[in-house]
Design a protein around this motif. Structure first.
Motif, PDB file in Angstrom:
ATOM      1  N   ASN A  77      35.990 -24.065  89.263  1.00 48.67           N
ATOM      2  CA  ASN A  77      37.289 -24.476  89.801  1.00 48.67           C
ATOM      3  C   ASN A  77      37.773 -23.507  90.873  1.00 48.67           C
ATOM      4  O   ASN A  77      38.373 -23.928  91.867  1.00 48.67           O
ATOM      5  CB  ASN A  77      38.325 -24.616  88.688  1.00 48.67           C
ATOM      6  N   ALA A  78      37.504 -22.210  90.698  1.00 46.76           N
ATOM      7  CA  ALA A  78      37.884 -21.221  91.712  1.00 46.76           C
ATOM      8  C   ALA A  78      37.109 -21.465  93.011  1.00 46.76           C
ATOM      9  O   ALA A  78      37.674 -21.336  94.105  1.00 46.76           O
ATOM     10  CB  ALA A  78      37.634 -19.805  91.200  1.00 46.76           C
ATOM     11  N   ASP A  81      38.610 -24.404  94.700  1.00 46.62           N
ATOM     12  CA  ASP A  81      39.896 -24.033  95.298  1.00 46.62           C
ATOM     13  C   ASP A  81      39.744 -23.361  96.660  1.00 46.62           C
ATOM     14  O   ASP A  81      40.699 -23.319  97.431  1.00 46.62           O
ATOM     15  CB  ASP A  81      40.676 -23.107  94.361  1.00 46.62           C
ATOM     16  N   THR A  82      38.559 -22.827  96.975  1.00 44.36           N
ATOM     17  CA  THR A  82      38.352 -22.191  98.284  1.00 44.36           C
ATOM     18  C   THR A  82      38.117 -23.224  99.386  1.00 44.36           C
ATOM     19  O   THR A  82      38.172 -22.884 100.567  1.00 44.36           O
ATOM     20  CB  THR A  82      37.154 -21.213  98.269  1.00 44.36           C
ATOM     21  N   GLU A  85      41.785 -28.802 101.478  1.00 49.09           N
ATOM     22  CA  GLU A  85      42.435 -29.722 100.538  1.00 49.09           C
ATOM     23  C   GLU A  85      41.676 -31.043 100.381  1.00 49.09           C
ATOM     24  O   GLU A  85      41.490 -31.538  99.275  1.00 49.09           O
ATOM     25  CB  GLU A  85      43.869 -29.985 100.976  1.00 49.09           C
ATOM     26  N   GLN A  88      38.528 -30.508  98.366  1.00 52.54           N
ATOM     27  CA  GLN A  88      38.876 -30.326  96.952  1.00 52.54           C
ATOM     28  C   GLN A  88      39.083 -31.671  96.272  1.00 52.54           C
ATOM     29  O   GLN A  88      38.560 -31.915  95.183  1.00 52.54           O
ATOM     30  CB  GLN A  88      40.161 -29.502  96.815  1.00 52.54           C
ATOM     31  N   ARG A  92      36.689 -33.101  93.291  1.00 44.39           N
ATOM     32  CA  ARG A  92      37.304 -33.340  91.974  1.00 44.39           C
ATOM     33  C   ARG A  92      37.302 -34.822  91.592  1.00 44.39           C
ATOM     34  O   ARG A  92      36.958 -35.179  90.467  1.00 44.39           O
ATOM     35  CB  ARG A  92      38.709 -32.761  91.943  1.00 44.39           C
TER      36      ARG A  92
END
Length: 149
Positions: A77-78, A81-82, A85, A88, A92
């Motif tokens: 998840n980290a 997150d990089t 948007e 991501q 996901r």
């Protein structure tokens, strides 16, 4: 700290996307299942064969495995997150939540061809980061001829 030179070969986005999709289908889903298992007392459950080693299925081993799986999920998840948007959201919704293409298209407001291109880019970024930080081999590279080197 040792720094490695960045990969200079051209990435094969299509194959990398397949590798990332397979990794989420197989590996990530294993970690999700393991992390969500309830903690059980040692005497309640043992599915290990009777001839296995004495500590193969202890409560401590199960707790450590579960904690490790949670750490892996947090790490992934980290990494997600990089990403930008849109990437991501694509990773996901498409690879973790397993939404259908039309659903992802609505979420990120892209047409199907645009979604494919953006999915390839998101997967390439994710794969390269996983390869550098976790030692996976998700990123695929195009073959170069001797003339191109």
């Amino acid at each position: 700290m040792k720094l490695y030179a960045p990969e200079t070969r051209e990435i094969d986005c299509s194959q990398t996307r397949k590798n990332v999709a397979k990794w989420f289908d197989v590996e990530y889903s294993k970690y999700q299942r393991l992390a969500s298992l309830p903690l059980l007392p040692n005497s309640v459950l043992s599915l290990a064969p009777a001839r296995s080693t004495a500590h193969a299925n202890t409560a401590e081993d199960r707790t450590v495995s579960r904690a490790n799986a949670k750490q892996v999920l947090e790490f992934v998840n980290a990494i997600i997150d990089t990403l930008d948007e849109r990437s991501q959201k694509i990773i996901r919704s498409r690879h973790i939540q397993k939404l259908l293409s039309w659903q992802v298209e609505e979420i990120v407001n892209l047409s199907r061809p645009q979604l494919y291109v953006q999915d390839c880019k998101a997967c390439a970024q994710f794969a390269q980061t996983m390869d550098m930080t976790a030692g996976t081999n998700l990123a695929a590279y195009k073959e170069t001829s001797d003339n191109e080197r």
